[in-house]
Design an enzyme around this catalytic site. Structure first.
Site, mmCIF file in Angstrom:
data_model
loop_
_atom_site.group_PDB
_atom_site.id
_atom_site.type_symbol
_atom_site.label_atom_id
_atom_site.label_comp_id
_atom_site.label_asym_id
_atom_site.label_seq_id
_atom_site.Cartn_x
_atom_site.Cartn_y
_atom_site.Cartn_z
ATOM 1 N N LEU A 33 0.772 -1.283 0.207
ATOM 2 C CA LEU A 33 -0.103 -0.049 -0.070
ATOM 3 C C LEU A 33 0.808 1.213 -0.010
ATOM 4 C CD1 LEU A 33 -2.660 -0.969 2.784
ATOM 5 C CD2 LEU A 33 -2.579 -1.420 -0.031
ATOM 6 N N HIS A 37 -3.443 4.115 -2.847
ATOM 7 C CA HIS A 37 -4.328 3.220 -2.018
ATOM 8 C C HIS A 37 -4.994 3.907 -1.104
ATOM 9 C CE1 HIS A 37 -1.192 0.119 -3.618
ATOM 10 N NE2 HIS A 37 -2.437 -0.261 -4.306
ATOM 11 N N THR A 184 2.207 7.704 -8.071
ATOM 12 C CA THR A 184 2.336 6.694 -7.183
ATOM 13 C C THR A 184 2.048 5.256 -7.555
ATOM 14 O OG1 THR A 184 0.258 6.960 -5.902
ATOM 15 C CG2 THR A 184 2.265 8.187 -5.107
ATOM 16 N N SER A 185 2.911 4.455 -7.475
ATOM 17 C CA SER A 185 2.934 2.892 -7.658
ATOM 18 C C SER A 185 3.562 1.969 -6.851
ATOM 19 C CB SER A 185 3.439 2.823 -9.183
ATOM 20 O OG SER A 185 3.541 1.411 -9.535
#
Length: 284
Positions: A33, A37, A184-185
Site C-alpha cells: 500500500l 491506495h 504513485t505505484s
C-alpha cells in the site's frame, strides 16, 4: 479493524451488514500500500459507512515473464496502514481459497481488453476482471473505488459490471502523484535513483501534451508522437505504447472532436521496470 481470510466468512459478514442497512464500500488492492491506495480508502469512506479493503496478489493477472513472485507482500505494514486509514474489514484470502481445486471459470472482457495493456500483457485483463467479479460477490459492496491510474482496467470493470448487471457503483479516484509528478505505484520501489529521476519523463510528456491541447491543436496523433519523442530522450526509457484514445472505448484516435472525452495513455519501461500513466480531458 477485523482481518478475515476465509471467503465464506467475509460473505456472511457482508450479508449481515446489508441486512443492517449498512452502505458498503470496497477498495481492492494487491497490497504494498501507498498514498494512492489510501486515497481510495478516503474516497470510499466519504461515500460508505463500512469500508472493506481486499489484499490479494492475483496470480491469474500476471504474465509468464512478469513479477508475480517478486511482487512485494509487506502484509503487517499493509494491515497497519489499512487500520490507520479507517478500514473496517481487511479481507486477505490465500490463492487456494480463491482458486480451490476444480476451479475453472473465467470472464472474457471483450475487445477493449485486447488493446494496449491487453496486447502487452496477454490474459491480464481476463484474470483481473474475473477476480474483481469474485471479490464483488464475496464482499457484496454497494460501491467499489478504483484508481484512474489503471484507466483501461477501470473502463473494463465498468463495462463488465454494466454488462453483467452486478449493481455495484464503480467510482474512479484521481491519480495520486509524488511531488515531481510521478504517479504513485507499488512498482516505483524497483527504480534505482537514476531511473527514478528518468521516470519523471512520463509526467513531463503529459504536461507537454496538455500544453499543446491548450493551444487548441486537434492533431492528437502528432502530439502523441512529439510526447513519445520526449520520453525517448531519456536513455533508459522505452515506451510500449503512447497514444490518445476515446475515454470510454479505448479505441485509438488521431483527431480531436469538440465535445468528446479523450485520454492520453502510456506504458514506459524505465530499465526493467514498467510504469503506466494517463491523462483524461474533455475537448471543448
Amino acid at each position: 479493524m477485523q482481518i478475515i481470510n476465509d471467503p465464506a466468512e467475509m460473505q456472511k459478514i457482508a450479508e449481515k451488514l446489508r441486512l443492517q442497512h449498512q452502505y458498503i464500500g470496497v477498495v481492492m488492492t494487491m497490497g504494498a500500500l501507498h498514498e494512492g491506495h489510501l486515497s481510495l480508502v478516503k474516497l470510499a469512506k466519504a461515500h460508505a459507512g463500512t469500508v472493506i479493503m481486499t489484499i490479494f496478489v492475483n496470480p491469474t493477472q500476471f504474465g509468464p515473464n512478469e513479477d508475480f513472485y517478486r511482487y512485494p507482500r509487506p502484509f503487517e505494514q499493509d494491515a497497519a496502514l489499512a487500520r490507520s486509514a479507517g478500514v473496517d474489514y481487511l479481507f486477505a484470502p490465500s490463492t487456494e481459497a480463491m482458486y480451490p481445486d476444480g476451479y475453472s471459470t473465467s470472464i472474457d472482457p471483450g475487445p477493449i481488453a485486447t488493446r494496449f495493456e491487453g496486447a502487452s500483457r496477454p490474459g491480464h485483463f481476463g484474470g483481473m476482471v474475473t477476480v474483481v467479479v469474485k471479490l464483488l460477490g464475496i464482499t457484496r459492496p454497494h460501491l467499489a473505488v478504483f484508481g484512474e491510474k489503471d484507466a483501461q482496467q477501470l473502463a473494463i470493470i465498468r463495462r463488465v459490471v454494466t454488462d453483467l448487471n452486478i449493481g455495484t457503483t464503480i467510482l474512479g479516484a484521481p491519480i495520486v502523484r509524488e511531488s515531481d509528478g510521478l504517479a504513485t505505484s507499488s512498482r516505483n520501489i524497483y527504480l534505482s535513483s537514476n531511473e527514478r529521476q528518468q521516470a519523471t519523463v512520463l509526467y513531463r510528456a503529459i504536461r507537454y501534451a496538455k500544453m499543446e491541447i491548450d493551444k487548441d491543436r486537434t492533431d492528437l496523433e502528432a502530439i502523441a508522437g512529439e510526447a513519445e519523442a520526449l520520453v525517448r530522450s531519456e536513455p533508459d526509457a522505452e515506451p510500449d505504447y503512447l497514444c490518445f484514445v476515446d475515454d470510454a472505448t479505448f479505441e485509438p484516435v488521431t483527431q480531436a472532436v469538440t465535445g468528446k472525452a479523450y485520454r492520453l495513455i502510456m506504458a514506459v519501461r524505465i530499465g526493467s521496470t514498467r510504469l503506466i500513466d494517463n491523462w483524461r480531458f474533455d475537448y471543448q
